[in-house]
Write a protein that holds these residues in place. Structure first.
Motif, PDB file in Angstrom:
ATOM      1  N   SER A  25       0.848  -1.193   0.000  1.00 55.83           N
ATOM      2  CA  SER A  25       0.000   0.000   0.000  1.00 55.83           C
ATOM      3  C   SER A  25       0.882   1.240   0.000  1.00 55.83           C
ATOM      4  CB  SER A  25      -0.920   0.001   1.227  1.00 55.83           C
ATOM      5  OG  SER A  25      -1.576   1.240   1.350  1.00 55.83           O
ATOM      6  N   SER A  26       0.853   1.989  -1.099  1.00 55.10           N
ATOM      7  CA  SER A  26       1.655   3.211  -1.163  1.00 55.10           C
ATOM      8  C   SER A  26       1.162   4.245  -0.153  1.00 55.10           C
ATOM      9  CB  SER A  26       1.607   3.791  -2.575  1.00 55.10           C
ATOM     10  OG  SER A  26       0.269   4.000  -2.999  1.00 55.10           O
ATOM     11  N   ALA A  27      -0.157   4.304   0.059  1.00 54.37           N
ATOM     12  CA  ALA A  27      -0.686   5.236   1.055  1.00 54.37           C
ATOM     13  C   ALA A  27      -0.237   4.848   2.454  1.00 54.37           C
ATOM     14  CB  ALA A  27      -2.212   5.268   0.976  1.00 54.37           C
ATOM     15  N   GLY A  28      -0.212   3.544   2.741  1.00 53.28           N
ATOM     16  CA  GLY A  28       0.253   3.092   4.047  1.00 53.28           C
ATOM     17  C   GLY A  28       1.715   3.413   4.273  1.00 53.28           C
ATOM     18  N   ALA A  77       2.867  -6.606   3.329  1.00 55.32           N
ATOM     19  CA  ALA A  77       3.162  -6.854   1.918  1.00 55.32           C
ATOM     20  C   ALA A  77       2.613  -8.226   1.552  1.00 55.32           C
ATOM     21  CB  ALA A  77       4.664  -6.788   1.645  1.00 55.32           C
ATOM     22  N   ALA A  78       2.324  -8.396   0.280  1.00 57.22           N
ATOM     23  CA  ALA A  78       1.881  -9.693  -0.237  1.00 57.22           C
ATOM     24  C   ALA A  78       2.786 -10.065  -1.407  1.00 57.22           C
ATOM     25  CB  ALA A  78       0.422  -9.637  -0.691  1.00 57.22           C
ATOM     26  N   GLY A 117     -11.114 -23.440   5.627  1.00 57.41           N
ATOM     27  CA  GLY A 117     -11.976 -22.425   6.221  1.00 57.41           C
ATOM     28  C   GLY A 117     -11.260 -21.352   7.009  1.00 57.41           C
ATOM     29  N   ALA A 118      -9.944 -21.439   7.165  1.00 51.09           N
ATOM     30  CA  ALA A 118      -9.203 -20.400   7.881  1.00 51.09           C
ATOM     31  C   ALA A 118      -9.157 -19.125   7.044  1.00 51.09           C
ATOM     32  CB  ALA A 118      -7.787 -20.877   8.199  1.00 51.09           C
ATOM     33  N   LYS A 119      -9.202 -17.978   7.730  1.00 49.49           N
ATOM     34  CA  LYS A 119      -9.211 -16.693   7.041  1.00 49.49           C
ATOM     35  C   LYS A 119      -7.997 -15.868   7.454  1.00 49.49           C
ATOM     36  CE  LYS A 119     -14.279 -16.477   6.977  1.00 49.49           C
ATOM     37  NZ  LYS A 119     -15.478 -15.699   7.402  1.00 49.49           N
ATOM     38  N   TYR A 120      -7.395 -15.212   6.477  1.00 48.77           N
ATOM     39  CA  TYR A 120      -6.254 -14.348   6.722  1.00 48.77           C
ATOM     40  C   TYR A 120      -6.464 -13.042   5.966  1.00 48.77           C
ATOM     41  CZ  TYR A 120      -4.228 -18.787   8.179  1.00 48.77           C
ATOM     42  OH  TYR A 120      -4.010 -19.990   8.786  1.00 48.77           O
ATOM     43  N   GLN A 121      -6.367 -11.946   6.692  1.00 48.68           N
ATOM     44  CA  GLN A 121      -6.593 -10.641   6.074  1.00 48.68           C
ATOM     45  C   GLN A 121      -5.349 -10.188   5.323  1.00 48.68           C
ATOM     46  OE1 GLN A 121      -8.147  -7.730   8.770  1.00 48.68           O
ATOM     47  NE2 GLN A 121      -8.058  -6.060   7.293  1.00 48.68           N
ATOM     48  N   LEU A 122      -5.583  -9.513   4.196  1.00 48.16           N
ATOM     49  CA  LEU A 122      -4.484  -8.951   3.413  1.00 48.16           C
ATOM     50  C   LEU A 122      -4.303  -7.492   3.810  1.00 48.16           C
ATOM     51  CD1 LEU A 122      -5.305 -10.502  -0.060  1.00 48.16           C
ATOM     52  CD2 LEU A 122      -3.113 -10.710   1.087  1.00 48.16           C
ATOM     53  N   TRP A 123      -3.450  -7.250   4.796  1.00 47.85           N
ATOM     54  CA  TRP A 123      -3.195  -5.883   5.237  1.00 47.85           C
ATOM     55  C   TRP A 123      -2.523  -5.059   4.155  1.00 47.85           C
ATOM     56  CZ3 TRP A 123      -4.175  -3.417   9.968  1.00 47.85           C
ATOM     57  CH2 TRP A 123      -4.784  -4.213  10.945  1.00 47.85           C
ATOM     58  N   ALA A 124      -1.789  -5.722   3.262  1.00 50.65           N
ATOM     59  CA  ALA A 124      -1.060  -4.996   2.218  1.00 50.65           C
ATOM     60  C   ALA A 124      -1.975  -4.481   1.116  1.00 50.65           C
ATOM     61  CB  ALA A 124       0.014  -5.904   1.607  1.00 50.65           C
ATOM     62  N   ALA A 174      -7.039  -1.817  -5.482  1.00 48.98           N
ATOM     63  CA  ALA A 174      -7.125  -3.000  -4.621  1.00 48.98           C
ATOM     64  C   ALA A 174      -7.950  -4.096  -5.284  1.00 48.98           C
ATOM     65  CB  ALA A 174      -7.727  -2.623  -3.272  1.00 48.98           C
ATOM     66  N   ASP A 175      -9.047  -3.724  -5.947  1.00 51.77           N
ATOM     67  CA  ASP A 175      -9.876  -4.719  -6.621  1.00 51.77           C
ATOM     68  C   ASP A 175      -9.141  -5.348  -7.796  1.00 51.77           C
ATOM     69  OD1 ASP A 175     -11.942  -4.242  -4.857  1.00 51.77           O
ATOM     70  OD2 ASP A 175     -12.875  -2.725  -6.123  1.00 51.77           O
ATOM     71  N   GLN A 176      -8.338  -4.552  -8.509  1.00 52.11           N
ATOM     72  CA  GLN A 176      -7.553  -5.101  -9.614  1.00 52.11           C
ATOM     73  C   GLN A 176      -6.511  -6.082  -9.105  1.00 52.11           C
ATOM     74  OE1 GLN A 176      -7.955  -4.635 -13.090  1.00 52.11           O
ATOM     75  NE2 GLN A 176      -6.616  -6.430 -12.908  1.00 52.11           N
ATOM     76  N   ILE A 177      -5.888  -5.768  -7.961  1.00 53.41           N
ATOM     77  CA  ILE A 177      -4.911  -6.686  -7.365  1.00 53.41           C
ATOM     78  C   ILE A 177      -5.591  -8.000  -6.990  1.00 53.41           C
ATOM     79  CG2 ILE A 177      -3.460  -7.076  -5.345  1.00 53.41           C
ATOM     80  CD1 ILE A 177      -2.775  -4.090  -5.423  1.00 53.41           C
ATOM     81  N   MET A 178      -6.785  -7.912  -6.399  1.00 54.26           N
ATOM     82  CA  MET A 178      -7.498  -9.135  -6.035  1.00 54.26           C
ATOM     83  C   MET A 178      -7.872  -9.936  -7.268  1.00 54.26           C
ATOM     84  SD  MET A 178      -7.468  -9.272  -2.783  1.00 54.26           S
ATOM     85  CE  MET A 178      -8.717 -10.507  -2.361  1.00 54.26           C
TER      86      MET A 178
END
Length: 224
Positions: A25-28, A77-78, A117-124, A174-178
């Motif tokens: 995230s450049s803003a981050g 980062a991802a 079923g485990a979930k991991y958030q993408l902070w990047a 972000a949607d394009q990255i996903m």
């Protein structure tokens, strides 16, 4: 008469492994640099100019705050390649072979769901509702411009298709990255080299100084 080959050509070296695509995230990063500058300015000033217990309190606060700022702004980062997705979140590193990725979801946050079923958030890859609205408006303008272009060509006139609106991305970043990650998961999920177990490691290089700073700060405050 043919001349026999006295030396066969040397074998070519194997192709190098695919390099990771890195998403951040450049803003981050920009916000983290600004927060670090403010924290260091205030902390160092208190260390140099403070009296009594103030320098010690400032030191404890810096030990606590600086790793937290880095963890939540500069660190996320991802990394994606043809074999796996590696997620570097504030306090954990998660490595997911594509065969273990069940879905990539986008809502108010972006997250990876494993087949178990485990979930991991993408902070990047943070979600920006404002960016989504801007992209939706661009898409609407591009669609309208495309309709007008089709109508003008039907009347025998040429002209550009979408104009300036067609040159701008029609999806939020972000949607394009996903979308890119989903494409990798769909194409590589069944590959033999994309199988394995999900691994999760705590980022002790971040957790340890945060805990140390918090303990030191509590002790100093308790001592009065």
């Amino acid at each position: 008469m043919t001349t026999p080959d006295h030396q066969s050509p040397s074998p070519q070296p194997p192709d190098p492994a695919y390099q990771d695509r890195v998403y951040r995230s450049s803003a981050g990063i920009a916000g983290g640099v600004l927060l670090l500058a403010i924290a260091l300015w205030l902390g160092i000033d208190a260390l140099v100019q403070g009296t009594g217990r103030t320098p010690w309190l400032a030191l404890a606060a810096l030990i606590l705050v600086v790793p937290l700022i880095v963890a939540f702004t500069l660190r996320p980062a991802a990394y994606a390649n043809d074999e796996r997705l590696r997620i570097r979140n504030p306090f954990r590193i998660v490595v997911l072979p594509w065969g273990q990725v069940g879905a990539l979801r986008s809502g108010y946050s972006n997250e990876v769901v494993t087949t178990s079923g485990a979930k991991y958030q993408l902070w990047a890859v943070p979600v920006s509702l404002r960016a989504r609205k801007r992209a939706a408006r661009r898409a609407a303008r591009a669609a309208a411009a495309g309709d007008r272009d089709v109508q003008s060509r039907g009347r025998g006139f040429g002209g550009p298709g979408g104009g300036a609106a067609g040159d701008a991305p029609l999806r939020a970043e972000a949607d394009q990255i996903m979308d890119d990650l989903r494409e990798l998961q769909e194409t590589r999920g069944n590959a033999g080299t994309a199988q394995g177990e999900v691994t999760v490691r705590w980022a002790y290089e971040v957790v340890a100084p945060v805990v140390a700073g918090a303990v030191l700060l509590v002790i100093l405050v308790a001592m009065g």
